[in-house]
Motif scaffolding. Structure first.
Motif, PDB file in Angstrom:
ATOM      1  N   GLY A   1       0.762  -1.235   0.000  1.00  0.00           N
ATOM      2  CA  GLY A   1       0.000   0.000   0.000  1.00  0.00           C
ATOM      3  C   GLY A   1       0.793   1.285   0.000  1.00  0.00           C
ATOM      4  O   GLY A   1       0.200   2.357  -0.040  1.00  0.00           O
TER       5      GLY A   1
ATOM      6  N   THR B   1       0.619   2.346  -3.638  1.00  0.00           N
ATOM      7  CA  THR B   1      -0.809   2.381  -3.977  1.00  0.00           C
ATOM      8  C   THR B   1      -1.476   3.589  -3.329  1.00  0.00           C
ATOM      9  O   THR B   1      -2.257   4.293  -3.970  1.00  0.00           O
ATOM     10  CB  THR B   1      -1.495   1.076  -3.521  1.00  0.00           C
ATOM     11  N   ALA B   2      -1.166   3.844  -2.062  1.00  0.00           N
ATOM     12  CA  ALA B   2      -1.732   5.011  -1.387  1.00  0.00           C
ATOM     13  C   ALA B   2      -1.201   6.294  -2.014  1.00  0.00           C
ATOM     14  O   ALA B   2      -1.921   7.291  -2.116  1.00  0.00           O
ATOM     15  CB  ALA B   2      -1.428   4.968   0.113  1.00  0.00           C
TER      16      ALA B   2
ATOM     17  N   PHE C   1      -0.381   6.657  -5.166  1.00  0.00           N
ATOM     18  CA  PHE C   1      -1.155   6.830  -6.404  1.00  0.00           C
ATOM     19  C   PHE C   1      -2.572   7.292  -6.090  1.00  0.00           C
ATOM     20  O   PHE C   1      -3.150   8.078  -6.824  1.00  0.00           O
ATOM     21  CB  PHE C   1      -1.143   5.543  -7.239  1.00  0.00           C
ATOM     22  N   GLY C   2      -3.132   6.840  -4.982  1.00  0.00           N
ATOM     23  CA  GLY C   2      -4.434   7.335  -4.536  1.00  0.00           C
ATOM     24  C   GLY C   2      -4.394   8.847  -4.317  1.00  0.00           C
ATOM     25  O   GLY C   2      -5.308   9.569  -4.719  1.00  0.00           O
ATOM     26  N   LEU C   3      -3.319   9.334  -3.700  1.00  0.00           N
ATOM     27  CA  LEU C   3      -3.159  10.782  -3.500  1.00  0.00           C
ATOM     28  C   LEU C   3      -3.048  11.508  -4.840  1.00  0.00           C
ATOM     29  O   LEU C   3      -3.611  12.592  -5.016  1.00  0.00           O
ATOM     30  CB  LEU C   3      -1.894  11.069  -2.671  1.00  0.00           C
TER      31      LEU C   3
ATOM     32  N   PHE D   1      -4.371  10.598  -7.699  1.00  0.00           N
ATOM     33  CA  PHE D   1      -5.678  10.664  -8.355  1.00  0.00           C
ATOM     34  C   PHE D   1      -6.590  11.672  -7.653  1.00  0.00           C
ATOM     35  O   PHE D   1      -7.346  12.383  -8.292  1.00  0.00           O
ATOM     36  CB  PHE D   1      -6.324   9.278  -8.404  1.00  0.00           C
ATOM     37  N   ARG D   2      -6.503  11.721  -6.341  1.00  0.00           N
ATOM     38  CA  ARG D   2      -7.288  12.706  -5.595  1.00  0.00           C
ATOM     39  C   ARG D   2      -6.896  14.122  -6.029  1.00  0.00           C
ATOM     40  O   ARG D   2      -7.753  14.982  -6.260  1.00  0.00           O
ATOM     41  CB  ARG D   2      -7.053  12.520  -4.103  1.00  0.00           C
ATOM     42  N   ALA D   3      -5.597  14.363  -6.160  1.00  0.00           N
ATOM     43  CA  ALA D   3      -5.114  15.673  -6.588  1.00  0.00           C
ATOM     44  C   ALA D   3      -5.605  15.986  -8.004  1.00  0.00           C
ATOM     45  O   ALA D   3      -6.063  17.110  -8.290  1.00  0.00           O
ATOM     46  CB  ALA D   3      -3.589  15.713  -6.519  1.00  0.00           C
ATOM     47  N   LEU D   4      -5.535  14.986  -8.890  1.00  0.00           N
ATOM     48  CA  LEU D   4      -6.013  15.183 -10.268  1.00  0.00           C
ATOM     49  C   LEU D   4      -7.497  15.546 -10.264  1.00  0.00           C
ATOM     50  O   LEU D   4      -7.931  16.418 -11.006  1.00  0.00           O
ATOM     51  CB  LEU D   4      -5.787  13.916 -11.097  1.00  0.00           C
TER      52      LEU D   4
ATOM     53  N   GLU E   1      -1.858   1.791 -13.297  1.00  0.00           N
ATOM     54  CA  GLU E   1      -1.731   3.216 -12.989  1.00  0.00           C
ATOM     55  C   GLU E   1      -1.391   4.031 -14.231  1.00  0.00           C
ATOM     56  O   GLU E   1      -1.925   5.104 -14.470  1.00  0.00           O
ATOM     57  CB  GLU E   1      -0.625   3.479 -11.956  1.00  0.00           C
TER      58      GLU E   1
END
Lengths: 212, 212
Positions: free
Chosen positions: A54, A57-58, A60-62, A64-67, A87
């Protein structure tokens, strides 16, 4: 279940409900009080480390949230993994918001070539420095930077010197196990991902969509 | 830096390179041997728990990775947070691959209404059950399910009974702090996110693009 709670406590459902409402009212008041003291806004240096899953992965989660919030994001992969298909395909949906560089050269145990690894790490850090210092990108992900720091291919003091010069609102996310103490000390937010249970142990192989 | 390592070990650069190549060759052989034993392929039950950041963020990272691989994904949010703008906007880019339901009703300390919370949890679980059992979705994210389990709004035995009936290749990701022991026991992969350092402690407030 609600019924079970009532049975266990000896209270009626209505009494449980009233007690709950009271407890939550107090919790909300306490939370609001704490939140009111949190007024500073600044770009964060975030580290994801530990031996568990993670970390990337986390991160990349950040990303996508920023995007999703319309921010511009730079990604530098210090270790060019083979497991990045998913990704990469998604990031390609946002060409105007993402600058992506995979400058690493495969895992150290794949290349088995120290001088090539060092050259690749230095080139990746040069790219990272530009992304960290510019005024264009809002968030920069330095994926697996901790790994090249661990092998001393880069000097953690050099990394911190550049982070100190970053624009105030820029967020920088650094991943990889074995984060250096100096980096943990310098960072604003450090999360350690710990593996409690891992299917690898029981013979399950890495799977598309989950591991890569 | 390379120079520093050479100075510390008393070896020449060339000797360090040779030693490194040898070490990495052995590491690769050991890794390949382990990987060869990992042959099972199956849908995983994954739990992200712990008090640190990154539980839901890593779960959303898994969602995006799955989307990048062309998989279909179902998301049920058991606690309708206010901090979900970024992910939601990105997920809307993939309408044909994502089924999204935010059926929770805000944090328990916001609603302060136990009966409403229980009804919302039950409705969310009904939706989740359909996603877990169907043959259409490849990955199902049950975001913050651990929170409603902790309040005993749902019975963990009921959750495990449904998970046992899922199609063999379906992945289910469950997030939230305080995961129940029964769920940890049942899951294939459990990661605990531990906070080593958190900017909240020093007065920094939640920020768009990072926290929501």
């Amino acid at each position: 279940m609600a019924e079970k709670s009532a049975a266990l406590t000896g209270l009626t459902e209505a009494e449980l409900d009233a007690r709950h409402a009271d407890k939550m009212k107090k919790k909300k008041a306490a939370r609001d009080k704490i939140l009111a003291t949190k007024t500073e806004v600044k770009g964060l240096v975030i580290v994801h480390t530990g031996k568990g899953k993670g970390k990337s992965t986390a991160a990349f989660g950040l990303v996508f949230r920023a995007l999703g919030n319309g921010m511009k994001v730079g990604v530098v992969q210090f270790v060019k993994g083979k497991w990045e298909t998913g990704e990469r395909k998604i990031l390609e949906h946002f060409p105007e918001q993402v600058s992506m560089s995979a400058m690493g050269d495969g895992f150290t145990w794949e290349t088995q070539d120290r001088q090539r690894d060092i050259a690749a790490a230095k080139a990746a850090w040069e790219r990272a420095t530009a992304l960290i210092l510019d005024e264009e990108h809002d968030l920069v992900l330095l994926d697996e930077l901790n790994i090249v720091l661990r092998y001393d291919y880069l000097d953690v003091a050099d990394i911190i010197a550049v982070l100190k010069q970053k624009p105030a609102m820029k967020h920088v996310v650094i991943t990889g196990r074995n984060a250096k103490d100096e980096l943990i000390e310098f960072a604003d937010l450090v999360t350690e991902m710990e593996a409690i249970k891992h299917p690898f142990r029981s013979g399950v192989k890495a799977q598309r969509g989950i591991e890569f």
